[in-house]
Design an enzyme around this catalytic site. Structure first.
Site, short mmCIF file in Angstrom:
data_model
loop_
_atom_site.label_atom_id
_atom_site.label_comp_id
_atom_site.label_asym_id
_atom_site.label_seq_id
_atom_site.Cartn_x
_atom_site.Cartn_y
_atom_site.Cartn_z
CB CYS A 1 -0.94 0.02 1.20
SG CYS A 1 -2.02 -1.39 1.31
CG HIS B 1 -3.11 3.47 3.16
ND1 HIS B 1 -3.48 3.23 1.85
CD2 HIS B 1 -3.22 2.28 3.80
CE1 HIS B 1 -3.77 1.96 1.71
NE2 HIS B 1 -3.65 1.35 2.88
CG ASN C 1 -6.81 -0.40 1.50
OD1 ASN C 1 -6.07 0.16 0.69
ND2 ASN C 1 -6.35 -1.12 2.50
O1 UT7 Z 1 -3.97 -1.31 3.92
C1 UT7 Z 1 -3.52 -2.45 4.57
C2 UT7 Z 1 -4.61 -3.42 4.83
N1 UT7 Z 1 -5.64 -2.87 5.67
C3 UT7 Z 1 -5.90 -3.36 6.88
O2 UT7 Z 1 -5.27 -4.28 7.30
C4 UT7 Z 1 -6.98 -2.79 7.71
C5 UT7 Z 1 -6.66 -2.92 9.18
N2 UT7 Z 1 -7.70 -3.56 9.95
C6 UT7 Z 1 -8.96 -3.11 10.00
O3 UT7 Z 1 -9.31 -2.15 9.38
C7 UT7 Z 1 -9.94 -3.83 10.91
O4 UT7 Z 1 -9.24 -4.68 11.79
C8 UT7 Z 1 -11.01 -4.64 10.11
C9 UT7 Z 1 -11.97 -3.70 9.41
C10 UT7 Z 1 -10.32 -5.52 9.10
C11 UT7 Z 1 -11.81 -5.51 11.07
O5 UT7 Z 1 -12.44 -4.69 12.05
P1 UT7 Z 1 -12.35 -5.09 13.59
O6 UT7 Z 1 -13.15 -4.13 14.32
O7 UT7 Z 1 -10.89 -5.22 13.94
O8 UT7 Z 1 -13.10 -6.48 13.62
P2 UT7 Z 1 -12.55 -7.94 13.96
O9 UT7 Z 1 -11.60 -8.43 12.92
O10 UT7 Z 1 -12.09 -7.96 15.40
O11 UT7 Z 1 -13.89 -8.79 13.85
C12 UT7 Z 1 -15.01 -8.56 14.71
C13 UT7 Z 1 -16.10 -9.52 14.32
C14 UT7 Z 1 -15.66 -10.97 14.22
O12 UT7 Z 1 -16.72 -11.78 14.69
P3 UT7 Z 1 -16.69 -12.36 16.19
O13 UT7 Z 1 -15.45 -13.19 16.28
O14 UT7 Z 1 -16.67 -11.16 17.08
O15 UT7 Z 1 -17.96 -13.15 16.24
C15 UT7 Z 1 -15.47 -11.19 12.74
O16 UT7 Z 1 -15.64 -12.55 12.38
O17 UT7 Z 1 -16.61 -9.19 13.01
C16 UT7 Z 1 -16.58 -10.36 12.18
N3 UT7 Z 1 -16.35 -9.94 10.79
C17 UT7 Z 1 -17.34 -9.58 9.97
N4 UT7 Z 1 -18.67 -9.52 10.13
C18 UT7 Z 1 -19.41 -9.11 9.09
C19 UT7 Z 1 -15.16 -9.81 10.15
N5 UT7 Z 1 -15.38 -9.36 8.89
C20 UT7 Z 1 -16.71 -9.21 8.76
C21 UT7 Z 1 -17.55 -8.78 7.71
N6 UT7 Z 1 -18.88 -8.74 7.92
N7 UT7 Z 1 -17.06 -8.41 6.51
#
Ligand code: UT7
Length: 377
Positions: free
Chosen positions: A112, A250, A280
């Site tokens: 990125c 970004h 993104n």
């Molecule tokens: O540019 C470089 C790449 N970019 C990134 O790496 C982005 C950095 N990370 C993030 O922006 C965030 O960590 C995410 C948007 C990817 C995830 O948000 P989060 O608040 O950290 O959520 P999480 O991964 O802790 O997941 C929370 C819950 C999980 O369910 P449980 O275990 O709490 O039941 C996930 O399975 O949300 C669930 N989940 C979803 N639910 C609906 C994960 N993805 C989704 C989805 N739709 N697309």
């Protein structure tokens, strides 16, 4: 007198097909509500043309904006992960398409941050006299190698491209300071498996790619790295947060951007956002946001721009640019993309249909190549 690398041209190329959160909900267990509240994203684009075509059109627009003949370009930097093929490189494809016959051509992949690293590298080459001009591109076509069965990543990314033209100048403008780094301890948190020599001989093809992606880890490290790098780059240049006219960050997640702005002490009114409509776009996010900021009149002549970014690696950076006097294009290109006859969802479904049932890749076929990689769930 010292030579600097002024940004004299800018242009983007956004593919027209829009993939909405509701489109994603048709094949993933996700919702508009989850995606909007967790990421700030509503839409992203899916390209109907190759990455080289996106990059070439963005470059044409940037060259017209600078009123620079392609024959006068000394270097093309193609920044991004998405290449039509690995050899020959993509920058040489852009060189041919532009007719920039005197330009050296280099691909640069720091995920990125590729555009930002490219801007730093090309600016340094101009400052030390190696070249007098460059086109620096940020481009991605992630829709083609996305793991569309993985809701943790599939909702986050989009396609797009933008480019800037750099030219030598005696005026004190362009990239004034930069901090570049890599939090390599966490390199396994973002990995696209299936590309590269490490997979040769295993019968793996592009459709077999799948992603290791530890969002929360990346989130935490991204905020820390971008906040620290932004503090350092401002200190290095002797510029205060109050003097920053606009942050062009970004765009991986609205919450990440808000945290970085808070650490930097810069209110969100002075932060450029495109995350809601484009998601993104990896290497393309910063240059696309810069072009839109200029088009929306959000860049003041002579103002300071702060550009923090991070990506796979985990590479990170923060750049400090002093804008010049001109905020309007010298010319415009009338080149356009060919018409798009499919919807974004149709194109994504076509890629999905071509992808292996994930069972095969997940059987462990890829695991021996990079044993330190986290096993896919
Ligand atoms: O540019 C470089 C790449 N970019 C990134 O790496 C982005 C950095 N990370 C993030 O922006 C965030 O960590 C995410 C948007 C990817 C995830 O948000 P989060 O608040 O950290 O959520 P999480 O991964 O802790 O997941 C929370 C819950 C999980 O369910 P449980 O275990 O709490 O039941 C996930 O399975 O949300 C669930 N989940 C979803 N639910 C609906 C994960 N993805 C989704 C989805 N739709 N697309």
């Amino acid at each position: 007198m010292k030579t600097h690398a002024a940004i004299t041209g800018w242009g983007s190329c956004m593919p027209p097909a829009v993939l909405s959160n509701d489109d994603l909900s048709t094949f993933l267990d996700t919702s508009d509500e989850w995606i909007t509240t967790r990421t700030g994203m509503k839409e992203r684009r899916v390209s109907h043309v190759t990455a080289t075509e996106l990059a070439t059109l963005a470059s044409r627009r940037a060259l017209a904006c600078a009123d620079l003949d392609p024959a006068d370009v000394d270097l093309i930097v193609y920044g991004g992960v998405s290449n039509d093929e690995l050899c020959p490189n993509s920058a040489s494809g852009v060189q041919v398409a532009l007719g920039a016959t005197n330009a050296a051509a280099m691909d640069l992949n720091t995920a990125c941050t590729s555009f930002c690293y490219g801007l730093a590298a090309a600016s340094a080459m101009i400052r030390d006299g190696t070249i007098r001009s460059a086109v620096v591109i940020g481009v991605e076509l992630i829709s083609r190698y996305m793991d569309w069965s993985n809701r943790s990543v599939a909702v986050l990314f989009g396609d797009g491209a933008a480019a800037v033209v750099l030219q030598a100048t005696d005026r004190e403008e362009g990239l004034m300071a930069s901090v570049l780094g890599c939090d390599a301890e966490a390199r396994q948190t973002l990995r696209v498996r299936g590309f590269g020599c490490g997979y040769a001989g295993l019968g793996i093809t592009l459709g077999d790619t799948f992603w290791d992606f530890d969002g929360p880890q990346i989130f935490k490290r991204a905020v820390q790295a971008m906040a620290r790098a932004s503090g350092q780059v401002l200190e290095r240049a002797g510029v205060s947060a109050d003097q920053v006219g606009l942050v062009v960050p970004h765009q991986a997640n609205l919450r990440i951007i808000e945290s970085v702005a808070k650490y930097a002490g810069i209110p969100m009114e002075r932060v450029m956002l495109t995350v809601e409509k484009y998601g993104n776009m990896s290497a393309a996010t910063v240059p696309v946001a810069l072009v839109e900021a200029l088009e929306e009149g959000r860049v003041e002549p002579g103002s300071w721009l702060l550009m923090p970014a991070f990506g796979g690696g985990l590479t990170y950076c923060s750049l400090l640019v002093r804008w010049g006097d001109r905020i309007t294009p010298l010319g415009r290109s009338d080149a356009e993309l060919p018409p798009c006859t499919e919807s974004a969802l149709e194109m994504v479904n076509r890629v999905r249909a071509g992808q292996d049932p994930w069972g095969r890749s997940k059987s462990g076929l890829l695991a021996p190549v990079f044993p330190e990689a986290r096993a896919p769930e």
